[in-house]
Design a protein around this motif. Structure first.
Motif: not given
Length: 147
Positions: A80-83, A88-91, A122-124, A131-134
């Protein structure tokens, strides 16, 4: 005597001492000591070894129902977290493409507005990486807790 000769002499004496202690240790190892793990029989003066139990953790994790259920929940949470992260990566990719099209079409009124939008992108991206690291850290902690 030279300094090197004294060093060789001291080293030789220490080596002989270590060898003597080594021999004495293994020669006297036949009798039980206070640190031995064992139980003294009432009728016999020898020690009977305590039984040793081996646990195969991988088999336990594979066949224990609770472990399987918790593992499935952990995997579902991870998926779920990966999805969510993938969405967010696609956005972010879509936003970057829109930004690049605007730059190519000269759609920005001023250079400052283009730079501010670039900074926000860049901030996004930094937030997404954080977020990925967390999420990976949280998953590792949960997995360690399960084990």
């Amino acid at each position: 005597m030279k300094k090197d000769d004294i060093n060789y002499l001291i080293t030789g004496i220490l080596a002989i001492g270590v060898i003597i202690l080594f021999v004495l240790h293994f020669r006297s190892n036949n009798s039980p000591s206070e640190g031995d793990f064992g139980v003294r029989n009432k009728n016999d003066s020898t020690f009977a070894a305590l039984p040793i139990a081996y646990i195969r953790v991988d088999s336990l994790m594979a066949h224990y129902n609770f472990s399987q259920e918790v593992g499935e929940k952990l995997i579902k949470k991870y998926e779920d977290s990966r999805l969510k992260l993938h969405q967010r990566e696609n956005q972010l990719r879509a936003d970057i493409e829109k930004f690049q099209q605007k730059v190519q079409n000269n759609a920005f009124l001023s250079r400052e507005s283009a730079e501010s939008e670039h900074a926000s992108l860049m901030k996004k991206q930094e937030n997404l990486q954080r977020m990925e690291q967390e999420l990976s850290t949280e998953f590792a902690k949960e997995q360690q807790k399960l084990n």
